[in-house]
Design a protein around this motif. Sequence first.
Motif, PDB file in Angstrom:
ATOM      1  N   GLY A  80       0.822  -1.207   0.000  1.00 50.45           N
ATOM      2  CA  GLY A  80       0.000   0.000   0.000  1.00 50.45           C
ATOM      3  C   GLY A  80       0.854   1.254   0.000  1.00 50.45           C
ATOM      4  N   GLY A  81       1.920   1.245   0.826  1.00 50.21           N
ATOM      5  CA  GLY A  81       2.831   2.376   0.838  1.00 50.21           C
ATOM      6  C   GLY A  81       3.577   2.521  -0.472  1.00 50.21           C
ATOM      7  N   LEU A  82       3.960   1.388  -1.080  1.00 47.13           N
ATOM      8  CA  LEU A  82       4.676   1.435  -2.357  1.00 47.13           C
ATOM      9  C   LEU A  82       3.765   1.880  -3.495  1.00 47.13           C
ATOM     10  CD1 LEU A  82       6.879  -1.795  -2.199  1.00 47.13           C
ATOM     11  CD2 LEU A  82       7.577   0.574  -1.842  1.00 47.13           C
ATOM     12  N   THR A  83       2.481   1.535  -3.399  1.00 46.63           N
ATOM     13  CA  THR A  83       1.536   1.982  -4.431  1.00 46.63           C
ATOM     14  C   THR A  83       1.475   3.500  -4.486  1.00 46.63           C
ATOM     15  OG1 THR A  83       0.195  -0.022  -4.170  1.00 46.63           O
ATOM     16  CG2 THR A  83      -0.868   1.871  -5.199  1.00 46.63           C
ATOM     17  N   GLU A  84       1.402   4.113  -3.308  1.00 45.33           N
ATOM     18  CA  GLU A  84       1.373   5.572  -3.266  1.00 45.33           C
ATOM     19  C   GLU A  84       2.723   6.154  -3.659  1.00 45.33           C
ATOM     20  OE1 GLU A  84      -0.865   8.713  -3.452  1.00 45.33           O
ATOM     21  OE2 GLU A  84      -1.597   6.704  -2.939  1.00 45.33           O
ATOM     22  N   THR A  85       3.800   5.439  -3.311  1.00 41.43           N
ATOM     23  CA  THR A  85       5.133   5.872  -3.738  1.00 41.43           C
ATOM     24  C   THR A  85       5.215   5.896  -5.260  1.00 41.43           C
ATOM     25  OG1 THR A  85       6.164   4.966  -1.741  1.00 41.43           O
ATOM     26  CG2 THR A  85       7.597   5.318  -3.655  1.00 41.43           C
ATOM     27  N   HIS A  86       4.660   4.877  -5.891  1.00 42.71           N
ATOM     28  CA  HIS A  86       4.613   4.832  -7.347  1.00 42.71           C
ATOM     29  C   HIS A  86       3.888   6.052  -7.911  1.00 42.71           C
ATOM     30  CE1 HIS A  86       5.431   0.727  -9.469  1.00 42.71           C
ATOM     31  NE2 HIS A  86       6.300   1.653  -9.815  1.00 42.71           N
ATOM     32  N   SER A 163      14.352  -5.177   1.827  1.00 36.75           N
ATOM     33  CA  SER A 163      15.404  -4.246   1.416  1.00 36.75           C
ATOM     34  C   SER A 163      15.046  -3.553   0.103  1.00 36.75           C
ATOM     35  CB  SER A 163      16.739  -4.979   1.276  1.00 36.75           C
ATOM     36  OG  SER A 163      16.653  -6.023   0.308  1.00 36.75           O
ATOM     37  N   GLY A 164      14.381  -4.262  -0.805  1.00 41.66           N
ATOM     38  CA  GLY A 164      13.988  -3.647  -2.075  1.00 41.66           C
ATOM     39  C   GLY A 164      12.864  -2.656  -1.933  1.00 41.66           C
ATOM     40  N   ALA A 165      12.153  -2.710  -0.803  1.00 44.78           N
ATOM     41  CA  ALA A 165      11.023  -1.808  -0.573  1.00 44.78           C
ATOM     42  C   ALA A 165      11.399  -0.639   0.327  1.00 44.78           C
ATOM     43  CB  ALA A 165       9.860  -2.583   0.052  1.00 44.78           C
ATOM     44  N   ASN A 166      12.702  -0.344   0.415  1.00 48.85           N
ATOM     45  CA  ASN A 166      13.175   0.732   1.285  1.00 48.85           C
ATOM     46  C   ASN A 166      12.949   2.084   0.606  1.00 48.85           C
ATOM     47  OD1 ASN A 166      14.550   2.482   2.971  1.00 48.85           O
ATOM     48  ND2 ASN A 166      16.148   0.983   3.451  1.00 48.85           N
ATOM     49  N   VAL A 310      10.805   0.535  -7.456  1.00 50.39           N
ATOM     50  CA  VAL A 310       9.525   0.335  -6.785  1.00 50.39           C
ATOM     51  C   VAL A 310       8.722  -0.751  -7.504  1.00 50.39           C
ATOM     52  CG1 VAL A 310       7.350   1.424  -6.120  1.00 50.39           C
ATOM     53  CG2 VAL A 310       9.490   2.680  -5.887  1.00 50.39           C
ATOM     54  N   SER A 311       8.783  -0.749  -8.835  1.00 52.27           N
ATOM     55  CA  SER A 311       8.070  -1.777  -9.597  1.00 52.27           C
ATOM     56  C   SER A 311       8.590  -3.160  -9.238  1.00 52.27           C
ATOM     57  CB  SER A 311       8.233  -1.524 -11.095  1.00 52.27           C
ATOM     58  OG  SER A 311       7.659  -0.295 -11.478  1.00 52.27           O
ATOM     59  N   SER A 312       9.920  -3.274  -9.157  1.00 53.79           N
ATOM     60  CA  SER A 312      10.520  -4.555  -8.793  1.00 53.79           C
ATOM     61  C   SER A 312      10.114  -4.971  -7.380  1.00 53.79           C
ATOM     62  CB  SER A 312      12.045  -4.454  -8.889  1.00 53.79           C
ATOM     63  OG  SER A 312      12.661  -5.649  -8.465  1.00 53.79           O
TER      64      SER A 312
END
Length: 386
Positions: A80-86, A163-166, A310-312
């Motif tokens: 959810g956080g990464l979606t908004e980051t995108h 680590s990839g979602a940092n 972020v996609s990865s």
Amino acid sequence: MGMSINTNLSALNTYRNLNSTQNDLSKSLEKLSTGLRINRAADDASGLTISEGLKSQVGGLTVAARNAQDGISVVQTAEGGLTETHSILQRMRDLAVQAGNDSNNATSRDAIKTEVGQLQKELGRIASSTNFNGTSLLNNNSTLKFQVGANAGADSQIAVDLSGANVQNIVDNLAGGSTGTGTKFAIADVSALAGAASFKVTNGGEETTVTTANLGAAGTFTSVQGYADALKADANFSANFTVTVDKDANGAGTGITVTANNGGTVDVTAPGTGVAAGTAGAPVTGGLAFDTADKAQASITLIDQQIAKVSSARSNLGAIQNRFDHAINVTNVAKENLTAAQSRITDVDMAEEMVKYTRDNILSQAGTSMLAQANQSTQGVLSLLR
């Protein structure tokens, strides 16, 4: 056989059989009332051992399924956080494309810079505030482990590498490196990089050596950028240094520039096999800038790199969520089968036990009647005494 009154063998034999029948009747009543074939160890010693083991498995699988559900919740929270980051990065890219046009005057470029600045702050807030049950998800390089099996061992756990979602790394990359002077390390053969990296920082006359974990065996890395990302992902390194990739005219990585977060001088002790000795470099620059069309172009490239990361990360989290779903399905099937096995051992067959109960009940009534008759059998002696 002679006639005696002191010892009534018929009554004793009848009483013994009646007592045995009463015991069987009592056990049948207990089994019928509890629904269990094994109510105490004496009922089936080996069966009790097996059933208790199966009970542990079933209980463990029940909790494991809940753990996997919690794992899905954690992954969904992070995504959810990464979606908004995108979404924020896509908006930043749109603004960078807009800034690449020289039809913008200084005021327009300042407006773009202001909006991007606010978006960067929001990325930082997302990185620090996204958590699950107090565990931060998007601002560290931790690996979370989830117990999705009933037993001990690695096969009963699923590890989620965050680590990839940092997102904090993304914030740092967009903000640019330190304004201090970095130390450049040339990399002649990226495939030869192996082992741990160790850097020495001198600040105010005090030397500090920082060593990373083993970053991988030879052949692990296929690009300088990959090696730089591995350094960033190491907690010891990222706590003390900032790293950027040095590129040639074609955009290919030729080495790295390492800058100490405390502003000290970086010297090399053992940066890893394949890394040449460090030399002092120019002040590290980078980050987003929109005051010229060329800088806007560079910003587009930088944002595209972060979008790809972020996609990865989202793809990885999606795959992990699917894995959790399968783990739950496997756990539920195993739980069902083990419960059935436990039931076959411990649960009583009510119909069969009712047949035994009916038989023992009739035998009990008949035994009581026969005991009365046996007690009367010695009455014939009285006729001889008259």
